[in-house]
Design a protein around this motif. Structure first.
Motif, PDB file in Angstrom:
ATOM      1  N   VAL A   1      98.463   5.009  73.721  1.00 32.94           N
ATOM      2  CA  VAL A   1      98.312   4.512  75.088  1.00 32.94           C
ATOM      3  C   VAL A   1      99.521   4.876  75.952  1.00 32.94           C
ATOM      4  O   VAL A   1      99.415   4.912  77.181  1.00 32.94           O
ATOM      5  CB  VAL A   1      98.076   2.984  75.095  1.00 32.94           C
ATOM      6  CG1 VAL A   1      99.378   2.207  74.923  1.00 32.94           C
ATOM      7  CG2 VAL A   1      97.366   2.555  76.383  1.00 32.94           C
ATOM      8  N   GLN A   2     100.652   5.166  75.315  1.00 34.42           N
ATOM      9  CA  GLN A   2     101.848   5.505  76.093  1.00 34.42           C
ATOM     10  C   GLN A   2     101.656   6.700  77.024  1.00 34.42           C
ATOM     11  O   GLN A   2     102.188   6.705  78.143  1.00 34.42           O
ATOM     12  CB  GLN A   2     103.039   5.766  75.157  1.00 34.42           C
ATOM     13  CG  GLN A   2     103.693   4.512  74.622  1.00 34.42           C
ATOM     14  CD  GLN A   2     104.914   4.827  73.778  1.00 34.42           C
ATOM     15  OE1 GLN A   2     105.905   5.333  74.281  1.00 34.42           O
ATOM     16  NE2 GLN A   2     104.824   4.552  72.492  1.00 34.42           N
ATOM     17  N   PRO A   3     100.900   7.758  76.616  1.00 34.65           N
ATOM     18  CA  PRO A   3     100.711   8.875  77.538  1.00 34.65           C
ATOM     19  C   PRO A   3     100.069   8.483  78.862  1.00 34.65           C
ATOM     20  O   PRO A   3     100.296   9.145  79.879  1.00 34.65           O
ATOM     21  CB  PRO A   3      99.794   9.828  76.745  1.00 34.65           C
ATOM     22  CG  PRO A   3     100.075   9.519  75.327  1.00 34.65           C
ATOM     23  CD  PRO A   3     100.345   8.051  75.281  1.00 34.65           C
TER      24      PRO A   3
ATOM     25  N   VAL B   1      93.994  12.838  86.529  1.00 29.90           N
ATOM     26  CA  VAL B   1      92.757  13.021  85.763  1.00 29.90           C
ATOM     27  C   VAL B   1      93.045  12.954  84.269  1.00 29.90           C
ATOM     28  O   VAL B   1      92.304  12.322  83.500  1.00 29.90           O
ATOM     29  CB  VAL B   1      92.089  14.357  86.133  1.00 29.90           C
ATOM     30  CG1 VAL B   1      90.912  14.653  85.202  1.00 29.90           C
ATOM     31  CG2 VAL B   1      91.623  14.335  87.580  1.00 29.90           C
ATOM     32  N   LYS B   2      94.115  13.594  83.831  1.00 31.07           N
ATOM     33  CA  LYS B   2      94.497  13.588  82.418  1.00 31.07           C
ATOM     34  C   LYS B   2      94.713  12.165  81.913  1.00 31.07           C
ATOM     35  O   LYS B   2      94.218  11.777  80.849  1.00 31.07           O
ATOM     36  CB  LYS B   2      95.758  14.418  82.220  1.00 31.07           C
ATOM     37  CG  LYS B   2      96.317  14.425  80.812  1.00 31.07           C
ATOM     38  CD  LYS B   2      97.519  15.341  80.734  1.00 31.07           C
ATOM     39  CE  LYS B   2      98.182  15.311  79.373  1.00 31.07           C
ATOM     40  NZ  LYS B   2      98.866  14.030  79.103  1.00 31.07           N
ATOM     41  N   GLY B   3      95.444  11.366  82.658  1.00 30.82           N
ATOM     42  CA  GLY B   3      95.687   9.998  82.253  1.00 30.82           C
ATOM     43  C   GLY B   3      94.419   9.157  82.234  1.00 30.82           C
ATOM     44  O   GLY B   3      94.206   8.340  81.325  1.00 30.82           O
ATOM     45  N   SER B   4      93.566   9.364  83.220  1.00 28.32           N
ATOM     46  CA  SER B   4      92.317   8.598  83.299  1.00 28.32           C
ATOM     47  C   SER B   4      91.388   8.941  82.139  1.00 28.32           C
ATOM     48  O   SER B   4      90.794   8.053  81.516  1.00 28.32           O
ATOM     49  CB  SER B   4      91.614   8.875  84.636  1.00 28.32           C
ATOM     50  OG  SER B   4      92.447   8.523  85.730  1.00 28.32           O
ATOM     51  N   VAL B   5      91.250  10.222  81.841  1.00 23.86           N
ATOM     52  CA  VAL B   5      90.408  10.647  80.726  1.00 23.86           C
ATOM     53  C   VAL B   5      90.968  10.134  79.404  1.00 23.86           C
ATOM     54  O   VAL B   5      90.217   9.672  78.526  1.00 23.86           O
ATOM     55  CB  VAL B   5      90.282  12.184  80.707  1.00 23.86           C
ATOM     56  CG1 VAL B   5      89.611  12.664  79.418  1.00 23.86           C
ATOM     57  CG2 VAL B   5      89.503  12.672  81.915  1.00 23.86           C
ATOM     58  N   THR B   6      92.278  10.206  79.253  1.00 21.92           N
ATOM     59  CA  THR B   6      92.915   9.714  78.029  1.00 21.92           C
ATOM     60  C   THR B   6      92.624   8.238  77.805  1.00 21.92           C
ATOM     61  O   THR B   6      92.264   7.824  76.696  1.00 21.92           O
ATOM     62  CB  THR B   6      94.431   9.950  78.093  1.00 21.92           C
ATOM     63  OG1 THR B   6      94.690  11.360  78.155  1.00 21.92           O
ATOM     64  CG2 THR B   6      95.130   9.369  76.881  1.00 21.92           C
TER      65      THR B   6
ATOM     66  N   ARG C   1     107.963   8.010  72.612  1.00 23.08           N
ATOM     67  CA  ARG C   1     106.702   7.604  71.968  1.00 23.08           C
ATOM     68  C   ARG C   1     106.855   7.501  70.460  1.00 23.08           C
ATOM     69  O   ARG C   1     106.453   6.503  69.846  1.00 23.08           O
ATOM     70  CB  ARG C   1     105.599   8.609  72.293  1.00 23.08           C
ATOM     71  CG  ARG C   1     105.124   8.616  73.719  1.00 23.08           C
ATOM     72  CD  ARG C   1     104.106   9.725  73.923  1.00 23.08           C
ATOM     73  NE  ARG C   1     102.915   9.537  73.095  1.00 23.08           N
ATOM     74  CZ  ARG C   1     102.000  10.476  72.915  1.00 23.08           C
ATOM     75  NH1 ARG C   1     102.138  11.669  73.462  1.00 23.08           N
ATOM     76  NH2 ARG C   1     100.935  10.208  72.176  1.00 23.08           N
ATOM     77  N   THR C   2     107.429   8.537  69.863  1.00 22.92           N
ATOM     78  CA  THR C   2     107.530   8.581  68.407  1.00 22.92           C
ATOM     79  C   THR C   2     108.514   7.540  67.890  1.00 22.92           C
ATOM     80  O   THR C   2     108.250   6.867  66.882  1.00 22.92           O
ATOM     81  CB  THR C   2     107.953   9.985  67.948  1.00 22.92           C
ATOM     82  OG1 THR C   2     107.030  10.947  68.482  1.00 22.92           O
ATOM     83  CG2 THR C   2     107.963  10.086  66.441  1.00 22.92           C
ATOM     84  N   GLY C   3     109.649   7.392  68.570  1.00 24.04           N
ATOM     85  CA  GLY C   3     110.631   6.397  68.149  1.00 24.04           C
ATOM     86  C   GLY C   3     110.054   4.999  68.157  1.00 24.04           C
ATOM     87  O   GLY C   3     110.247   4.223  67.208  1.00 24.04           O
ATOM     88  N   PHE C   4     109.327   4.655  69.208  1.00 22.69           N
ATOM     89  CA  PHE C   4     108.727   3.323  69.298  1.00 22.69           C
ATOM     90  C   PHE C   4     107.667   3.126  68.219  1.00 22.69           C
ATOM     91  O   PHE C   4     107.587   2.069  67.583  1.00 22.69           O
ATOM     92  CB  PHE C   4     108.106   3.114  70.681  1.00 22.69           C
ATOM     93  CG  PHE C   4     107.615   1.716  70.922  1.00 22.69           C
ATOM     94  CD1 PHE C   4     108.454   0.743  71.434  1.00 22.69           C
ATOM     95  CD2 PHE C   4     106.302   1.362  70.621  1.00 22.69           C
ATOM     96  CE1 PHE C   4     108.006  -0.548  71.645  1.00 22.69           C
ATOM     97  CE2 PHE C   4     105.844   0.079  70.820  1.00 22.69           C
ATOM     98  CZ  PHE C   4     106.700  -0.889  71.342  1.00 22.69           C
TER      99      PHE C   4
ATOM    100  N   GLN D   1      90.070  14.256  72.699  1.00 29.25           N
ATOM    101  CA  GLN D   1      91.097  14.227  73.728  1.00 29.25           C
ATOM    102  C   GLN D   1      91.937  15.497  73.720  1.00 29.25           C
ATOM    103  O   GLN D   1      92.247  16.057  74.775  1.00 29.25           O
ATOM    104  CB  GLN D   1      91.996  12.997  73.539  1.00 29.25           C
ATOM    105  CG  GLN D   1      92.944  12.722  74.688  1.00 29.25           C
ATOM    106  CD  GLN D   1      94.347  13.271  74.465  1.00 29.25           C
ATOM    107  OE1 GLN D   1      94.633  13.894  73.446  1.00 29.25           O
ATOM    108  NE2 GLN D   1      95.219  13.043  75.428  1.00 29.25           N
ATOM    109  N   SER D   2      92.274  15.978  72.523  1.00 30.05           N
ATOM    110  CA  SER D   2      93.100  17.187  72.431  1.00 30.05           C
ATOM    111  C   SER D   2      92.404  18.379  73.055  1.00 30.05           C
ATOM    112  O   SER D   2      92.988  19.100  73.878  1.00 30.05           O
ATOM    113  CB  SER D   2      93.429  17.483  70.959  1.00 30.05           C
ATOM    114  OG  SER D   2      94.164  16.431  70.380  1.00 30.05           O
ATOM    115  N   SER D   3      91.142  18.606  72.679  1.00 27.83           N
ATOM    116  CA  SER D   3      90.421  19.763  73.212  1.00 27.83           C
ATOM    117  C   SER D   3      90.174  19.621  74.711  1.00 27.83           C
ATOM    118  O   SER D   3      90.272  20.602  75.462  1.00 27.83           O
ATOM    119  CB  SER D   3      89.092  19.938  72.471  1.00 27.83           C
ATOM    120  OG  SER D   3      88.291  18.767  72.578  1.00 27.83           O
TER     121      SER D   3
END
Length: 223
Positions: free
Chosen positions: A108-110, A169-174, A93-96, A190-192
């Motif tokens: 969006v990568q997550p 669920v994590k991906g959908s919420v994100t 993610r960071t490299g891109f 999103q973090s919390s």
């Protein structure tokens, strides 16, 4: 006639089993792993974003994960599968992001990473050794005999299903938050939200494991 050594007569008596730890040490180990691999980089990312900008935030978060992994290697401590997974995902993610300057892609990568991880969890249910069974030794000394117990096998399958659904669920919420909020609000909410979700799933995992573990005599009584 020479006598046969005891080790030849009773090999099982000299084969050591993993020492069963107390439950609180297993809980502490799980929380430490989750804090190092998930909570700390997430909090650092949000704090750096509020102070500087997205590029600084992604760099600081990756630096934490790299530093945590390197420190464990350098001090001879085991590196958990969760930390290695986080390192691999964040490096890509960071490299891109640094190469392209496209911060939206970083966020969006997550979603795609979560889809891949969920597929690994849920897909492993079709195998003899679901993914949680592979990750369990990071938190508890699991040998082949213990892993073969029927209740332990059912526990591993249930936890694999649980975490597969949690990641979905994590991906959908994100994704929903990403398309609905500004960058700063997205990061904070999103973090919390994700931390709360993961801590809840971890608590459920520990509770289910404790119930089965006590039934199987897997925890040493605490003093």
């Amino acid at each position: 006639m020479s006598s046969i050594p005891d080790t030849d007569l009773a090999p099982n008596q000299v084969t050591s089993r993993p020492a069963f730890p107390p439950l609180r040490s297993v809980v502490a180990r799980a929380l430490a792993s989750l804090t190092t691999a998930v909570v700390a980089p997430t909090v650092l990312f949000a704090a750096t974003l509020m102070t500087f900008d997205v590029m600084a935030a992604v760099t600081v978060a990756l630096a934490w994960v790299v530093g945590a992994t390197g420190w464990r290697w350098a001090t001879g401590r085991p590196v958990s599968g969760l930390l290695m997974l986080t390192l691999g995902i964040m490096t890509i993610r960071t490299g891109f992001t640094l190469a392209t300057g496209n911060t939206f892609v970083y966020f969006v990568q997550p979603v795609f990473a979560d889809a891949a991880v969920a597929a690994l969890f849920l897909g492993s249910l079709a195998t003899a050794r679901p993914l949680v069974a592979r990750l369990a030794p990071d938190f508890y000394p699991v040998d082949a005999a213990l892993a073969a117990r029927p209740k332990i096998r059912r526990l591993f399958r249930r936890l694999t299903l649980l975490w597969g659904l949690v990641v979905v669920v994590k991906g959908s919420v994100t994704l929903w938050l990403l398309v609905s909020l500004s960058t700063v609000h997205y990061v904070l909410i999103q973090s919390s939200t994700i931390i709360a979700l993961l801590l809840t799933a971890t608590a459920a995992t520990v509770a289910l494991s404790a119930v089965v573990g006590r039934q199987e005599g897997m925890f040493r009584p605490t003093a």
